[in-house]
Design an enzyme around this catalytic site. Sequence first.
Site, short mmCIF file in Angstrom:
data_model
loop_
_atom_site.label_atom_id
_atom_site.label_comp_id
_atom_site.label_asym_id
_atom_site.label_seq_id
_atom_site.Cartn_x
_atom_site.Cartn_y
_atom_site.Cartn_z
N ASN A 136 0.88 -1.18 0.00
CA ASN A 136 0.00 0.00 0.00
C ASN A 136 0.91 1.22 0.00
OD1 ASN A 136 -1.78 2.07 0.50
ND2 ASN A 136 -2.28 1.43 2.59
N TRP A 137 1.09 1.80 -1.19
CA TRP A 137 2.02 2.94 -1.29
C TRP A 137 1.50 4.19 -0.60
CZ3 TRP A 137 3.91 3.26 -7.11
CH2 TRP A 137 4.65 2.10 -7.42
N LYS A 138 0.19 4.22 -0.33
CA LYS A 138 -0.44 5.44 0.20
C LYS A 138 -0.14 6.61 -0.76
CE LYS A 138 -0.21 3.45 4.74
NZ LYS A 138 -0.29 3.60 6.17
N HIS A 154 -9.71 1.64 4.43
CA HIS A 154 -8.46 1.81 5.18
C HIS A 154 -8.72 2.77 6.35
CE1 HIS A 154 -4.40 2.92 6.28
NE2 HIS A 154 -4.01 1.80 5.70
N GLU A 191 -7.13 5.15 7.46
CA GLU A 191 -6.88 6.56 7.15
C GLU A 191 -8.08 7.19 6.45
OE1 GLU A 191 -3.14 5.87 5.22
OE2 GLU A 191 -2.28 5.31 7.16
N GLU A 249 -5.92 -4.51 10.41
CA GLU A 249 -4.88 -3.51 10.63
C GLU A 249 -5.18 -2.73 11.91
OE1 GLU A 249 -2.74 -2.45 6.69
OE2 GLU A 249 -4.40 -1.06 6.97
N GLY A 295 2.17 2.40 10.69
CA GLY A 295 3.19 3.46 10.54
C GLY A 295 3.86 3.85 11.83
N SER A 347 2.92 -2.02 10.40
CA SER A 347 4.37 -2.13 10.66
C SER A 347 4.91 -3.53 10.40
CB SER A 347 4.70 -1.66 12.07
OG SER A 347 4.33 -0.30 12.24
P1 PGA Z 1 2.52 0.35 7.61
O1 PGA Z 1 1.08 0.60 6.93
O2 PGA Z 1 3.03 -0.96 7.08
O3 PGA Z 1 3.36 1.52 7.18
O4 PGA Z 1 2.31 0.30 9.09
C1 PGA Z 1 0.19 -0.43 6.71
C2 PGA Z 1 -1.09 0.12 6.12
O5 PGA Z 1 -1.53 1.21 6.52
O6 PGA Z 1 -1.69 -0.51 5.22
#
Ligand code: PGA
Length: 251
Positions: free
Chosen positions: A9-11, A94, A96, A165, A171, A209
Amino acid sequence: MKKKLVAGNWKMNGTLEANDALVRAVAAGVKDASCLVAVCVPAPYLAQVQMLKAGTPLELGAQDVSPHAQGAYTGEVSAAMLREFGVRYAIVGHSERRQYHGESDALVAEKAKTALASGITPIVCVGETLAEREAGRTEDVVKRQMAAVIHVNGHCISEIVVAYEPVWAIGTGKTATPEQAQQVHALLRKQLAAATEHAERVHILYGGSMNAANAATLLAQPDIDGGLIGGASLKSADFLQIVAAANAASR
Ligand code: PGA
C-alpha cells in the site's frame, strides 16, 4: 496450502521516476514467486504501473473505489475505470479513510460491493484504535466493521480479502504480536464461517508495521494469510524480503 498474498500500500507516495525503479525491481523479484503479490498505487500512476508490470505475475491494486457507477461525483474514480487499467484489487475502508474522510462501515460495505460487481477484489480493512484496544473493545469493533460488509455482500463474501490492521500499529513501528494478530484473525475467520461455507478460502491479511524482520513469524500463524504493507512497500529490498517470507510460508 493457500498461497499467501502480499499487497503493498504505497499510500500517497511516489513519483514517475521513483515508481519506475521500484516497480522494475519488484516485478523482477516476483517472477518465480510462490505467493501472490500486488502493489496498490495512487490512481494517477495506474497506467504507468500497469505498463511496467506487464508480463510479470505482479498484480495491480488501487487504494479506494467509488461506491457509484458513474456520473456527477467530482473527484471519484469508478470500479469500471479501474478495471480498464487492469486493476485486480482495491483497498476499501483503510483506517486513514475512515479517520480522515469519515467513511462509515456502511459506505465501506458499499464500496466492497461495487468493486466485486466489476470483478475487482476488495481488500477490506478493519481494526481497532489504541483507545478501543485499551478499553477491551477490540473484538466488538472489528466484528461490527466486518458485519456491515457481510450484511451488504451476502454470499459473495468469500470473494473478498480482509486486512486486519490495528490502527495503533500502522506506521508506528509497533506491530501486533503474532498471538495478538492470530487471535483477531481467528475471530474474523469464525465470523466469515457463519456467513459462508468457503471462509477458509478468504485471505485475511495482517497490516501494521509489518517488515522484513517480523514477517515470517506473523505469516506462520494459522489464520494469517498474508500482509498489507505500507512503509516497507516503498523500498524494493524490504518488500521483496517480505515476499520471500511469504514464499517460504506458501510452500
Ligand atoms: P505500515 O502501513 O506498514 O506503514 O504500518 C500499513 C497500512 O496502513 O496498510
